[in-house]
Design a protein around this motif. Structure first.
Motif, mmCIF file in Angstrom:
data_model
loop_
_atom_site.group_PDB
_atom_site.id
_atom_site.type_symbol
_atom_site.label_atom_id
_atom_site.label_comp_id
_atom_site.label_asym_id
_atom_site.label_seq_id
_atom_site.Cartn_x
_atom_site.Cartn_y
_atom_site.Cartn_z
ATOM 1 N N LYS A 32 0.698 -1.164 -0.003
ATOM 2 C CA LYS A 32 -0.044 -0.025 -0.138
ATOM 3 C C LYS A 32 0.696 1.146 0.078
ATOM 4 N N LEU A 33 2.151 1.242 0.244
ATOM 5 C CA LEU A 33 2.989 2.218 0.292
ATOM 6 C C LEU A 33 3.457 2.632 -1.200
ATOM 7 N N SER A 34 3.022 1.800 -2.309
ATOM 8 C CA SER A 34 3.554 2.256 -3.553
ATOM 9 C C SER A 34 2.022 2.607 -4.188
ATOM 10 N N CYS A 35 2.476 3.526 -5.308
ATOM 11 C CA CYS A 35 1.559 3.982 -6.138
ATOM 12 C C CYS A 35 1.491 3.374 -7.581
ATOM 13 N N GLU A 36 2.211 2.647 -7.737
ATOM 14 C CA GLU A 36 2.530 1.318 -8.799
ATOM 15 C C GLU A 36 1.266 0.387 -8.890
ATOM 16 N N SER A 37 1.004 -0.231 -9.980
ATOM 17 C CA SER A 37 -0.208 -1.490 -10.165
ATOM 18 C C SER A 37 0.578 -2.306 -9.089
ATOM 19 N N ILE A 38 -0.510 -2.783 -8.291
ATOM 20 C CA ILE A 38 -0.475 -3.978 -7.331
ATOM 21 C C ILE A 38 -1.092 -4.988 -7.889
ATOM 22 N N LEU A 39 -1.439 -5.357 -9.112
ATOM 23 C CA LEU A 39 -2.229 -6.338 -9.525
ATOM 24 C C LEU A 39 -1.635 -7.844 -9.324
ATOM 25 N N ILE A 40 -0.149 -7.737 -9.504
ATOM 26 C CA ILE A 40 0.410 -8.978 -9.402
ATOM 27 C C ILE A 40 0.333 -9.476 -7.828
ATOM 28 N N ASN A 41 0.593 -8.425 -6.958
ATOM 29 C CA ASN A 41 0.570 -8.562 -5.438
ATOM 30 C C ASN A 41 -0.848 -8.939 -5.132
ATOM 31 N N ASN A 42 -1.842 -8.636 -5.728
ATOM 32 C CA ASN A 42 -3.197 -9.045 -5.398
ATOM 33 C C ASN A 42 -3.446 -10.318 -5.776
ATOM 34 N N ILE A 43 -3.130 -11.042 -6.925
ATOM 35 C CA ILE A 43 -3.276 -12.111 -7.596
ATOM 36 C C ILE A 43 -2.624 -13.074 -6.596
ATOM 37 N N ILE B 2 -8.692 -14.445 8.746
ATOM 38 C CA ILE B 2 -9.385 -14.310 7.247
ATOM 39 C C ILE B 2 -10.167 -12.972 7.551
ATOM 40 N N VAL B 3 -10.593 -12.745 8.534
ATOM 41 C CA VAL B 3 -11.405 -11.174 8.671
ATOM 42 C C VAL B 3 -10.090 -10.209 8.574
ATOM 43 N N MET B 4 -8.934 -10.322 9.040
ATOM 44 C CA MET B 4 -7.951 -9.431 8.818
ATOM 45 C C MET B 4 -7.243 -9.221 7.376
ATOM 46 N N VAL B 5 -7.397 -10.471 6.621
ATOM 47 C CA VAL B 5 -7.004 -10.334 5.304
ATOM 48 C C VAL B 5 -8.278 -9.722 4.627
ATOM 49 N N LEU B 6 -9.314 -10.091 4.768
ATOM 50 C CA LEU B 6 -10.420 -9.494 4.109
ATOM 51 C C LEU B 6 -10.819 -8.150 4.357
ATOM 52 N N LEU B 7 -10.516 -7.418 5.493
ATOM 53 C CA LEU B 7 -10.863 -6.261 5.840
ATOM 54 C C LEU B 7 -9.510 -5.098 5.515
ATOM 55 N N HIS B 8 -8.356 -5.702 4.928
ATOM 56 C CA HIS B 8 -7.553 -4.870 4.300
ATOM 57 C C HIS B 8 -8.056 -4.317 2.917
ATOM 58 N N ARG B 9 -9.058 -4.913 2.410
ATOM 59 C CA ARG B 9 -9.704 -4.296 1.157
ATOM 60 C C ARG B 9 -10.714 -3.359 1.394
ATOM 61 N N PHE B 10 -11.089 -3.297 2.627
ATOM 62 C CA PHE B 10 -12.161 -2.103 3.118
ATOM 63 C C PHE B 10 -11.578 -0.956 3.909
ATOM 64 N N PRO B 11 -10.889 -0.039 3.355
ATOM 65 C CA PRO B 11 -10.242 1.162 4.328
ATOM 66 C C PRO B 11 -11.145 1.806 5.273
ATOM 67 N N HIS B 12 -12.473 1.731 4.973
ATOM 68 C CA HIS B 12 -13.461 2.521 6.045
ATOM 69 C C HIS B 12 -13.609 1.504 7.283
ATOM 70 N N LEU B 13 -13.129 0.147 7.259
ATOM 71 C CA LEU B 13 -13.170 -0.535 8.287
ATOM 72 C C LEU B 13 -11.857 -0.924 8.996
ATOM 73 N N THR B 14 -11.086 0.058 9.332
ATOM 74 C CA THR B 14 -9.736 0.226 9.888
ATOM 75 C C THR B 14 -9.591 -0.387 11.072
ATOM 76 N N ASP B 15 -10.591 0.149 12.068
ATOM 77 C CA ASP B 15 -10.639 -0.362 13.425
ATOM 78 C C ASP B 15 -11.093 -1.841 13.708
ATOM 79 N N GLY C 259 -1.221 -12.669 -3.634
ATOM 80 C CA GLY C 259 -1.832 -12.781 -2.304
ATOM 81 C C GLY C 259 -3.072 -13.640 -2.192
ATOM 82 N N LEU C 260 -3.831 -13.349 -3.000
ATOM 83 C CA LEU C 260 -5.219 -14.027 -2.885
ATOM 84 C C LEU C 260 -4.957 -15.554 -3.211
ATOM 85 N N GLY C 261 -3.928 -15.872 -4.221
ATOM 86 C CA GLY C 261 -3.853 -17.500 -4.377
ATOM 87 C C GLY C 261 -3.390 -17.902 -3.383
#
Length: 317
Positions: free
Chosen positions: A184-195, A254-267, A197-199
């Motif tokens: 998340k520190l990068s402004c580049e495409s993180i598509l490979i990371n997401n693929i 699994i909640v920790m992993v999923l919530l990384h995709r929802f910035p508004h659920l930080t807490d 990471g999901l796998g």
């Protein structure tokens, strides 16, 4: 901005008010002491007592060592940062990468070790006559080395994909560094990371959940068809200990992993992160150790011996 200007990051850490900082520090310190004491005592007890050099207890050692490793990865720094203003909680990028790597090694090994423990209990309950020939100490060593080696390779790739990215941000919005925080520190495409990471997540959690579910369904079938009270008692003990800790670890992970995709659920994500890295290490050694009769007896003998030695020393003094 060039990467070299972003080598110092700002780590959010635990967000506690000034009034709650001391209680939070004391609570977290006590939890850390519990984790270290209970797990180290269990490892020492099993290591020194030759009668406990059996597959099940060797797996307990594996789990305890991993719990000590996981807790030490994040808790000491959190304790230090509690009394540091949130605007001054700096961490070097290299230290953040190392912490993220260790965090994921701990998380991955937690699942693979529990998978081996589930297999061990399956053989013990469903195929007891062949248990001694299947689950030898050498087999446990080979399975343990394989479990750690597979996770090491997978996590190295996971974190390596994040390290390759250039960085345009410098704030880690998490109590500690993990892989998602790095990319998340990068402004580049993180598509490979997401693929990847999901796998990685699907493979690890899917194989973990699948193997544990199949194992305990088979155990349940054996128990239902058996009239042996001893067998059913052993199976019940396995269920209550193993599955309780597995559910806590699996759900929070699994909640920790999923919530990384929802910035508004930080807490909520931070709470899940803390649960995953604090609750299982604090309870594993206590729950497993206290429910195993042989371990309870050895601990009682050790306690009585030390108490008698202390009393004798006081009387002689």
């Amino acid at each position: 901005m060039e990467n070299q200007t972003l080598d110092i990051l700002l780590l959010e850490g635990l967000q506690v008010s000034s009034n709650a900082s001391i209680p939070a520090f004391v609570l977290l310190l006590l939890i850390y002491i519990l984790i270290m004491f209970s797990n180290i005592v269990l490892v020492i007890l099993i290591t020194l007592d030759s009668s406990l050099h059996q597959p099940m207890y060797l797996l307990f050692c594996n789990m305890s060592i991993n719990d000590v490793f996981g807790a030490t990865t994040i808790i000491p720094r959190m304790l230090r940062d509690i009394f540091i203003p949130s605007s001054d909680r700096y961490i070097h990028y290299v230290d953040c990468v190392i912490q993220a790597f260790c965090v994921h090694i701990y998380a991955g090994a937690s699942h693979t070790i529990l998978m081996i423990m589930a297999f061990d209990r399956y053989v013990a309950i469903c195929n007891p006559l062949h248990y001694a020939t299947i689950m030898t100490n050498w087999m446990v060593v080979k399975l343990s080395v394989l479990a750690w080696a597979v996770i090491f390779v997978m996590v190295t790739i996971l974190v390596g994909l994040s390290v390759r990215l250039s960085r345009c941000r410098w704030i880690i919005l998490n109590p500690f560094c993990d892989n998602a925080s790095l990319f998340k520190l990068s402004c580049e495409s993180i598509l490979i990371n997401n693929i990847y990471g999901l796998g990685y997540t699907v493979l690890l959690l899917g194989s973990s959940l699948g193997s544990v579910a199949i194992t305990y369904l088979r155990i349940a079938m054996v128990c239902l068809s058996s009239k042996s009270k001893t067998l059913n008692s052993r199976a019940l003990q396995t269920y209550t200990t193993h599955l309780t800790m597995y559910v806590i670890m699996f759900v929070s992970g699994i909640v920790m992993v999923l919530l990384h995709r929802f910035p508004h659920l930080t807490d909520q994500r931070k709470l899940a992160s803390m649960m995953f890295h604090v609750v299982p290490p604090a309870l594993n050694a206590v729950i497993y150790g206290m429910q195993i009769k042989a371990v309870r007896q050895k601990l009682f003998i050790m306690f009585m011996r030390n108490t008698l030695c202390m009393c004798a020393g006081l009387m002689s003094g």
